[in-house]
Design a protein around this motif. Structure first.
Motif, mmCIF file in Angstrom:
data_model
loop_
_atom_site.group_PDB
_atom_site.id
_atom_site.type_symbol
_atom_site.label_atom_id
_atom_site.label_comp_id
_atom_site.label_asym_id
_atom_site.label_seq_id
_atom_site.Cartn_x
_atom_site.Cartn_y
_atom_site.Cartn_z
ATOM 1 N N GLU A 94 41.187 37.016 24.411
ATOM 2 C CA GLU A 94 42.403 37.476 25.071
ATOM 3 C C GLU A 94 42.871 38.787 24.452
ATOM 4 O OE1 GLU A 94 45.535 37.820 27.587
ATOM 5 O OE2 GLU A 94 43.958 36.302 27.714
ATOM 6 N N ARG A 95 42.806 38.870 23.134
ATOM 7 C CA ARG A 95 43.190 40.099 22.428
ATOM 8 C C ARG A 95 42.260 41.247 22.807
ATOM 9 N NH1 ARG A 95 42.767 39.429 16.220
ATOM 10 N NH2 ARG A 95 43.962 37.573 16.794
ATOM 11 N N LEU A 96 40.958 40.968 22.854
ATOM 12 C CA LEU A 96 39.991 41.995 23.234
ATOM 13 C C LEU A 96 40.202 42.465 24.662
ATOM 14 C CD1 LEU A 96 36.723 40.517 21.691
ATOM 15 C CD2 LEU A 96 37.940 42.549 20.933
ATOM 16 N N ALA A 97 40.484 41.525 25.571
ATOM 17 C CA ALA A 97 40.711 41.886 26.969
ATOM 18 C C ALA A 97 41.918 42.801 27.094
ATOM 19 C CB ALA A 97 40.909 40.630 27.816
ATOM 20 N N GLY A 98 42.977 42.513 26.347
ATOM 21 C CA GLY A 98 44.161 43.375 26.378
ATOM 22 C C GLY A 98 43.876 44.753 25.845
ATOM 23 N N GLU A 99 43.085 44.820 24.763
ATOM 24 C CA GLU A 99 42.727 46.122 24.212
ATOM 25 C C GLU A 99 41.874 46.913 25.191
ATOM 26 O OE1 GLU A 99 40.200 47.951 20.449
ATOM 27 O OE2 GLU A 99 41.255 46.023 20.234
ATOM 28 N N LEU A 100 40.955 46.224 25.857
ATOM 29 C CA LEU A 100 40.089 46.899 26.821
ATOM 30 C C LEU A 100 40.890 47.447 27.984
ATOM 31 C CD1 LEU A 100 37.164 47.586 27.525
ATOM 32 C CD2 LEU A 100 36.995 45.380 28.667
ATOM 33 N N ARG A 101 41.870 46.670 28.474
ATOM 34 C CA ARG A 101 42.713 47.157 29.573
ATOM 35 C C ARG A 101 43.526 48.362 29.132
ATOM 36 N NH1 ARG A 101 43.137 41.483 30.702
ATOM 37 N NH2 ARG A 101 44.952 41.306 29.338
ATOM 38 N N GLY A 102 43.992 48.337 27.860
ATOM 39 C CA GLY A 102 44.767 49.465 27.351
ATOM 40 C C GLY A 102 43.939 50.726 27.253
ATOM 41 N N ARG A 103 42.679 50.581 26.832
ATOM 42 C CA ARG A 103 41.803 51.743 26.724
ATOM 43 C C ARG A 103 41.447 52.316 28.088
ATOM 44 N NH1 ARG A 103 38.269 52.278 21.974
ATOM 45 N NH2 ARG A 103 39.142 51.027 20.279
ATOM 46 N N ALA A 104 41.410 51.435 29.090
ATOM 47 C CA ALA A 104 41.020 51.899 30.433
ATOM 48 C C ALA A 104 42.051 52.832 31.029
ATOM 49 C CB ALA A 104 40.810 50.694 31.344
ATOM 50 N N GLY A 105 43.337 52.669 30.598
ATOM 51 C CA GLY A 105 44.382 53.539 31.120
ATOM 52 C C GLY A 105 44.719 53.226 32.568
ATOM 53 N N THR A 106 45.431 54.122 33.190
ATOM 54 C CA THR A 106 45.845 53.931 34.575
ATOM 55 C C THR A 106 44.657 54.095 35.511
ATOM 56 O OG1 THR A 106 48.016 54.808 34.045
ATOM 57 C CG2 THR A 106 47.432 54.704 36.374
ATOM 58 N N GLN A 107 44.473 53.138 36.389
ATOM 59 C CA GLN A 107 43.347 53.157 37.322
ATOM 60 C C GLN A 107 43.858 52.914 38.732
ATOM 61 O OE1 GLN A 107 40.303 50.346 36.323
ATOM 62 N NE2 GLN A 107 39.148 50.671 38.198
ATOM 63 N N ARG A 108 43.323 53.665 39.668
ATOM 64 C CA ARG A 108 43.728 53.510 41.057
ATOM 65 C C ARG A 108 42.986 52.313 41.655
ATOM 66 N NH1 ARG A 108 46.584 57.356 43.433
ATOM 67 N NH2 ARG A 108 45.834 56.750 45.479
ATOM 68 N N HIS A 109 43.757 51.406 42.233
ATOM 69 C CA HIS A 109 43.169 50.226 42.858
ATOM 70 C C HIS A 109 43.374 50.286 44.364
ATOM 71 C CE1 HIS A 109 42.434 48.365 38.979
ATOM 72 N NE2 HIS A 109 43.680 48.607 38.630
ATOM 73 N N LEU A 110 42.663 49.424 45.061
ATOM 74 C CA LEU A 110 42.736 49.363 46.512
ATOM 75 C C LEU A 110 44.165 49.049 46.949
ATOM 76 C CD1 LEU A 110 40.818 49.438 49.009
ATOM 77 C CD2 LEU A 110 40.681 46.958 48.828
ATOM 78 N N GLN A 111 44.680 49.841 47.888
ATOM 79 C CA GLN A 111 46.043 49.663 48.384
ATOM 80 C C GLN A 111 46.078 49.081 49.796
ATOM 81 O OE1 GLN A 111 48.772 50.337 46.367
ATOM 82 N NE2 GLN A 111 47.165 50.622 44.834
ATOM 83 N N TRP A 112 45.040 49.357 50.590
ATOM 84 C CA TRP A 112 44.982 48.913 51.984
ATOM 85 C C TRP A 112 43.602 48.343 52.273
ATOM 86 C CZ3 TRP A 112 49.495 49.846 54.807
ATOM 87 C CH2 TRP A 112 50.388 50.763 54.242
ATOM 88 N N ILE A 113 43.555 47.365 53.161
ATOM 89 C CA ILE A 113 42.278 46.827 53.637
ATOM 90 C C ILE A 113 42.185 47.098 55.131
ATOM 91 C CG2 ILE A 113 40.927 44.726 54.028
ATOM 92 C CD1 ILE A 113 42.154 43.562 51.510
ATOM 93 N N LYS A 114 41.123 47.760 55.536
ATOM 94 C CA LYS A 114 40.915 48.060 56.957
ATOM 95 C C LYS A 114 40.233 46.879 57.632
ATOM 96 C CE LYS A 114 40.392 53.052 56.286
ATOM 97 N NZ LYS A 114 39.487 54.219 56.453
ATOM 98 N N ALA A 115 40.815 46.414 58.730
ATOM 99 C CA ALA A 115 40.250 45.268 59.448
ATOM 100 C C ALA A 115 40.378 45.475 60.948
ATOM 101 C CB ALA A 115 40.965 43.981 59.042
ATOM 102 N N SER A 116 39.348 45.092 61.684
ATOM 103 C CA SER A 116 39.390 45.165 63.147
ATOM 104 C C SER A 116 40.057 43.912 63.696
ATOM 105 C CB SER A 116 37.969 45.307 63.721
ATOM 106 O OG SER A 116 37.379 46.519 63.294
ATOM 107 N N VAL A 117 41.114 44.115 64.475
ATOM 108 C CA VAL A 117 41.814 43.018 65.131
ATOM 109 C C VAL A 117 41.825 43.320 66.619
ATOM 110 C CG1 VAL A 117 43.948 41.687 65.305
ATOM 111 C CG2 VAL A 117 43.252 42.635 63.092
ATOM 112 N N GLY A 118 40.960 42.627 67.362
ATOM 113 C CA GLY A 118 40.800 42.950 68.778
ATOM 114 C C GLY A 118 40.200 44.337 68.923
ATOM 115 N N SER A 119 40.861 45.197 69.689
ATOM 116 C CA SER A 119 40.369 46.560 69.913
ATOM 117 C C SER A 119 41.016 47.566 68.979
ATOM 118 C CB SER A 119 40.645 46.974 71.370
ATOM 119 O OG SER A 119 42.036 46.916 71.646
ATOM 120 N N THR A 120 41.805 47.097 68.016
ATOM 121 C CA THR A 120 42.498 48.007 67.102
ATOM 122 C C THR A 120 42.017 47.813 65.665
ATOM 123 O OG1 THR A 120 44.303 46.457 66.666
ATOM 124 C CG2 THR A 120 44.551 47.940 68.557
ATOM 125 N N VAL A 121 42.254 48.830 64.846
ATOM 126 C CA VAL A 121 41.958 48.746 63.418
ATOM 127 C C VAL A 121 43.282 48.660 62.676
ATOM 128 C CG1 VAL A 121 40.960 49.915 61.421
ATOM 129 C CG2 VAL A 121 39.794 50.033 63.629
#
Length: 264
Positions: free
Chosen positions: A143-170
């Motif tokens: 758990e301590r190592l995982a926290g340190e690893l996340r701290g070293r990774a810094g700010t990271q951009r993650h997925l904000q939207w998921i594109k999905a087809s619903v009927g004839s629209t996206v």
């Protein structure tokens, strides 16, 4: 003629094929009777292959895309001997020095590997050691190592939207509205506030792109939004079920991911 003792099995996990091959070659020289049963390209694959092959030794690259080697190790605590492979010599030195976890620094040194092999041979007893030299539980160290690893990774951009087809629209589905994602062989079902939709992205791809602090994989085919979890019930054989807020579905939690809910 006596029958040879059961061969020790090992798993190697590294996102660089050449480094996997190099470690395997070094191990072949340092530990000729070791059987490398599988090689994983990332942390999630390492967890899956670990459950399939049950190796007594796992070599995990610390820095892998998606699920890190440290996070993968948290699902293996007490069931195998863990060796971290890292390019950072000073990475989490205190935890390594406690003797609960061993580590190798890239590029591999044959003499250092020989020390690791000797240590592993000594530790491979009927009851795997789960505590460090000072009695600190291995899962607490991870758990301590995982926290340190996340701290070293810094700010990271993650997925904000998921594109999905619903009927004839996206539709552009905000990830915060997603309750869970569940895959079959060809598609992934997205369940969100506005309904359900199928997308062609795999669970593995989505797990690597979503914020791991908010969206966690709980089964090889399921990711859940932690903000939508109502409660978790424990089942038999180290399994569990996730119950969602305002929904009747229950989602399975496999043994590999049960550690995510130990404090819940």
């Amino acid at each position: 003629m006596t029958v040879a003792t059961t061969q020790i099995k090992a798993l190697i996990a590294d996102d660089e094929p050449l480094l996997r091959q190099r470690l395997a070659e070094h191990l072949a020289r340092a530990w000729p009777d070791l059987c490398i049963v599988a090689e994983a390209r990332n942390g999630r694959e390492a967890v899956e292959l670990f459950e399939t092959h049950a190796p007594q030794v796992v070599f995990l690259d610390v820095h892998m895309p998606g699920l890190s080697g440290v996070d993968a190790a948290r699902s293996m605590v007490g069931r195998t001997q863990i060796v971290f492979v890292t390019a950072y010599e000073q990475y989490a030195v205190q935890a390594f020095e406690q003797g609960a976890i061993d580590y190798l620094v890239k590029p591999f040194d044959q003499a250092r590997l020989a020390q690791t092999v000797a240590r592993l041979r000594e530790r491979l007893a009927p009851q795997p050691r789960e505590n460090g030299a000072d009695g600190v539980p291995l899962d607490a160290l991870l758990e301590r190592l995982a926290g340190e690893l996340r701290g070293r990774a810094g700010t990271q951009r993650h997925l904000q939207w998921i594109k999905a087809s619903v009927g004839s629209t996206v539709r552009l589905i905000p990830v915060e509205q997603v309750h869970f994602l569940r895959s079959d062989e060809k598609y992934t079902l997205v369940v969100w506030d506005g309904g359900e939709a199928l997308i062609r992205k795999t669970i593995r791809e989505l797990a690597d792109e979503l914020d791991p602090e908010r969206y966690v994989q709980i089964h090889r085919s399921v990711i859940v939004n932690l903000a939508r979890v109502a409660h978790v019930t424990r089942g038999l054989n180290e399994t569990a079920e996730v119950h969602l807020q305002g929904r009747s579905e229950t989602l399975p939690v496999s043994r590999s991911f049960l550690h995510l809910f130990r404090q819940m």
